[in-house]
Design a protein around this motif. Structure first.
Motif, mmCIF file in Angstrom:
data_model
loop_
_atom_site.group_PDB
_atom_site.id
_atom_site.type_symbol
_atom_site.label_atom_id
_atom_site.label_comp_id
_atom_site.label_asym_id
_atom_site.label_seq_id
_atom_site.Cartn_x
_atom_site.Cartn_y
_atom_site.Cartn_z
ATOM 1 N N SER A 1 1.246 -0.876 -0.616
ATOM 2 C CA SER A 1 0.449 -0.123 0.043
ATOM 3 C C SER A 1 0.610 0.938 0.120
ATOM 4 O O SER A 1 0.566 2.226 -0.763
ATOM 5 N N PHE B 1 -1.999 4.465 -6.374
ATOM 6 C CA PHE B 1 -3.309 4.900 -7.155
ATOM 7 C C PHE B 1 -4.388 4.324 -5.949
ATOM 8 O O PHE B 1 -5.229 3.950 -5.822
ATOM 9 N N LYS B 2 -3.902 3.919 -4.544
ATOM 10 C CA LYS B 2 -4.781 3.603 -3.353
ATOM 11 C C LYS B 2 -5.403 2.410 -3.289
ATOM 12 O O LYS B 2 -6.716 1.966 -3.275
ATOM 13 N N ALA C 1 -4.293 -1.271 0.834
ATOM 14 C CA ALA C 1 -4.967 -0.401 2.326
ATOM 15 C C ALA C 1 -4.730 -1.166 3.086
ATOM 16 O O ALA C 1 -5.314 -2.433 2.946
ATOM 17 N N VAL C 2 -4.047 -1.267 3.735
ATOM 18 C CA VAL C 2 -4.137 -1.892 5.110
ATOM 19 C C VAL C 2 -4.230 -1.403 6.529
ATOM 20 O O VAL C 2 -4.038 -0.367 6.745
ATOM 21 N N LEU C 3 -4.974 -1.656 7.150
ATOM 22 C CA LEU C 3 -5.591 -1.739 8.483
ATOM 23 C C LEU C 3 -5.748 -2.726 9.389
ATOM 24 O O LEU C 3 -6.141 -3.730 9.305
ATOM 25 N N ASP C 4 -5.891 -2.877 10.218
ATOM 26 C CA ASP C 4 -4.736 -3.560 11.209
ATOM 27 C C ASP C 4 -4.441 -4.686 11.115
ATOM 28 O O ASP C 4 -5.143 -5.916 11.051
ATOM 29 N N ARG D 1 -4.366 -5.916 8.006
ATOM 30 C CA ARG D 1 -5.165 -6.415 7.108
ATOM 31 C C ARG D 1 -5.180 -5.541 5.399
ATOM 32 O O ARG D 1 -6.017 -4.272 6.043
ATOM 33 N N LEU E 1 -5.846 -4.962 1.936
ATOM 34 C CA LEU E 1 -7.997 -4.636 1.531
ATOM 35 C C LEU E 1 -7.788 -4.388 -0.111
ATOM 36 O O LEU E 1 -6.635 -3.171 0.219
ATOM 37 N N VAL E 2 -7.737 -4.717 -1.104
ATOM 38 C CA VAL E 2 -8.207 -4.202 -2.292
ATOM 39 C C VAL E 2 -9.164 -4.179 -2.947
ATOM 40 O O VAL E 2 -10.327 -4.459 -1.956
ATOM 41 N N PHE E 3 -8.261 -2.904 -3.485
ATOM 42 C CA PHE E 3 -10.111 -1.997 -4.512
ATOM 43 C C PHE E 3 -9.449 -2.321 -5.252
ATOM 44 O O PHE E 3 -8.807 -1.315 -6.258
ATOM 45 N N GLU F 1 -10.752 -2.109 -8.190
ATOM 46 C CA GLU F 1 -11.094 -1.139 -9.284
ATOM 47 C C GLU F 1 -10.077 0.377 -9.539
ATOM 48 O O GLU F 1 -10.672 1.173 -11.002
ATOM 49 N N MET F 2 -9.625 0.507 -8.539
ATOM 50 C CA MET F 2 -8.680 1.718 -8.670
ATOM 51 C C MET F 2 -6.955 0.849 -9.126
ATOM 52 O O MET F 2 -6.337 2.175 -9.511
ATOM 53 N N HIS G 1 -4.504 0.218 -12.087
ATOM 54 C CA HIS G 1 -3.447 0.643 -13.215
ATOM 55 C C HIS G 1 -2.688 -0.516 -13.992
ATOM 56 O O HIS G 1 -2.925 -0.774 -14.824
ATOM 57 N N GLN H 1 -7.571 9.823 -7.327
ATOM 58 C CA GLN H 1 -8.474 8.843 -6.683
ATOM 59 C C GLN H 1 -8.053 8.324 -5.423
ATOM 60 O O GLN H 1 -6.834 8.596 -4.624
ATOM 61 N N GLN I 1 -8.076 5.696 6.220
ATOM 62 C CA GLN I 1 -6.518 5.587 7.228
ATOM 63 C C GLN I 1 -6.359 6.682 8.349
ATOM 64 O O GLN I 1 -5.718 6.611 9.415
#
Lengths: 316, 120
Positions: free
Chosen positions: A81, A86-87, A90-93, A95, A97-99, A101-102, A104, B49, B57
């Protein structure tokens, strides 16, 4: 590239939408005949409305490689991340997360993951369709509904540019990523505009883009009449050649509304597009222009005002 | 508990920003100490974006357990849910008003995003 080229790639672009990119690209292709016409406006391809033909083969499905995380191997270090511009991750706790649709599709996340926890899986973004229309081969990209990532599909369309023979690219409107993806590695850009304040404003933005890319370019003024000369004044002062002026002719709009090409419906316009093609070839064969374009010389880039038609500075 | 309010200002009288991802900052209010801190979010105001993701975050890093904003999109909501941060929407004019709504139990918790994403 340079002179002695065995193919020429012309992109037709504009800052403002609805100025006549497709009209110029399709009519140019028709008068040229033996050419590949590529519709890079993958969010709403419309070249096929004017030049259509028999589909050649099945549509080619285009996918983007997006990350898939193996949670059993991921330790939540966030290297992925932190890398992603392009975000899309993301990493939270601890973990991830894959987005998707963002994404490239650069593949960087998989490379930087120290645990080898990321593999790339294909995500469909659209199709590329090829049609044969007389001498003209039409290639168009069609982005899937709900997909926002146009550049990868634009690149897939451009992969169909033939190794030999000329290609004409109908660019998306605007100045954002899909336009840049279209214009990159073309030989010449035709910027279509209209003689209105909006046309002029967006022309200036488009000029900034092609100058940044170091590409030779000229302007076509569509729906030209004598009431507003600000576009021609700007071009003269910025040393931008006006390649053609298409008159504000109601019959052109009527032909367009029937899905007919201007040069077919109104043959008196054929010479205008033939001359446009000839002029582009002439400009590209001029070693000064070709060399200037590659070297990004400021004289061609409009550093000093020059009279209309003058395409290089005194020191060239 | 700590509650993050999206805002364009610097204190409790500042306006509640109706946008989550592209709010200028978050006022993080601690109900135990009755003090607040400000978390900068300006990096997202012009992000091409991913503003909602990054904003989530930011509030997670600030230790917030709840967010009060005008709207929350799907990607931000997914992030906040993952971080076990509850999301509440409010049409309050100021942060102070939103805070009293929250403390009076007048705000409803979102169970899904209440606006569409800007991408797909």
């Amino acid at each position: 590239m340079g002179t002695g080229r065995n193919r020429m790639i012309i992109a037709v672009a504009s800052g403002k939408g609805g100025t006549g990119k497709t009209t110029v690209a399709a009519n140019l292709a028709r008068v040229r005949g033996d050419v590949t016409l590529l519709d890079c406006d993958v969010e709403e391809p419309n070249v096929h409305l004017f030049i259509s033909g028999e589909p050649q083969g099945e549509p080619e499905v285009v996918s983007l490689l997006v990350p898939e995380v193996d949670e059993s191997r991921c330790d939540g270090c966030a290297a992925c991340s932190n890398f992603c511009a392009f975000k899309a991750l993301a990493v939270l706790d601890k973990r991830v997360l894959v987005f998707a649709e963002m994404c490239h599709g650069c593949g960087g996340c998989a490379r930087v993951c120290p645990q080898g926890a990321i593999r790339e899986v294909p995500k469909r973004v659209g199709v590329v369709e090829t049609m044969g229309a007389g001498g003209v081969t039409v290639v168009q990209g069609r982005l899937d509904v709900g997909v926002a990532m146009a550049p990868p599909l634009v690149r897939a369309v451009k992969a169909h540019i033939p190794k030999t023979g000329d290609a004409i690219l109908d660019a998306p409107p605007g100045t954002s990523c899909p336009v840049v993806a279209t214009l990159r590695e073309t030989d010449f850009v035709v910027l279509v505009t209209e003689p209105t304040p909006f046309g002029l404003n967006d022309l200036k933005l488009a000029v900034e883009v092609v100058r940044e890319l170091g590409l030779p370019f000229g302007v076509v003024v569509n729906r030209a009449d004598s009431s507003d000369d600000r576009v021609t004044t700007y071009c003269r002062e910025a040393s931008i050649p006006i390649l053609a002026e298409i008159p504000d002719d109601r019959r052109v709009a009527e032909a367009y509304s029937r899905g007919e090409l201007m040069v077919d419906a109104l043959p008196e316009y054929r010479p205008l597009f033939e001359q446009l093609y000839t002029d582009i070839v002439r400009l590209l064969q001029n070693p000064l222009i070709a060399g200037v374009a590659r070297a990004s010389c400021p004289c061609f880039m409009g550093g000093t005002p020059m009279p209309r038609g003058a395409l290089q500075g005194p020191h060239c | 508990m700590k509650i993050a309010f999206s805002t364009s200002g610097n204190d409790l009288n500042a306006p509640l920003d109706t946008r989550f991802g592209r709010a200028a900052k978050f006022l993080v209010y601690d109900t135990e100490t009755q003090a607040f801190t400000l978390v900068d979010n300006t990096q997202n105001m012009s992000a091409a974006q991913g503003a909602g993701i990054q904003a989530a975050q930011n509030v997670a890093a600030a230790g917030a357990q709840a967010v009060v904003s005008g709207h929350c999109g799907p990607k931000a909501f997914r992030m906040l849910s993952t971080a076990n941060i509850k999301v509440y929407t409010s049409n309050a004019a100021t942060v102070a008003e939103a805070l009293s709504q929250f403390q009076a139990g007048a705000l409803t918790e979102l169970t899904a995003a209440n606006v569409d994403g800007h991408w797909a």
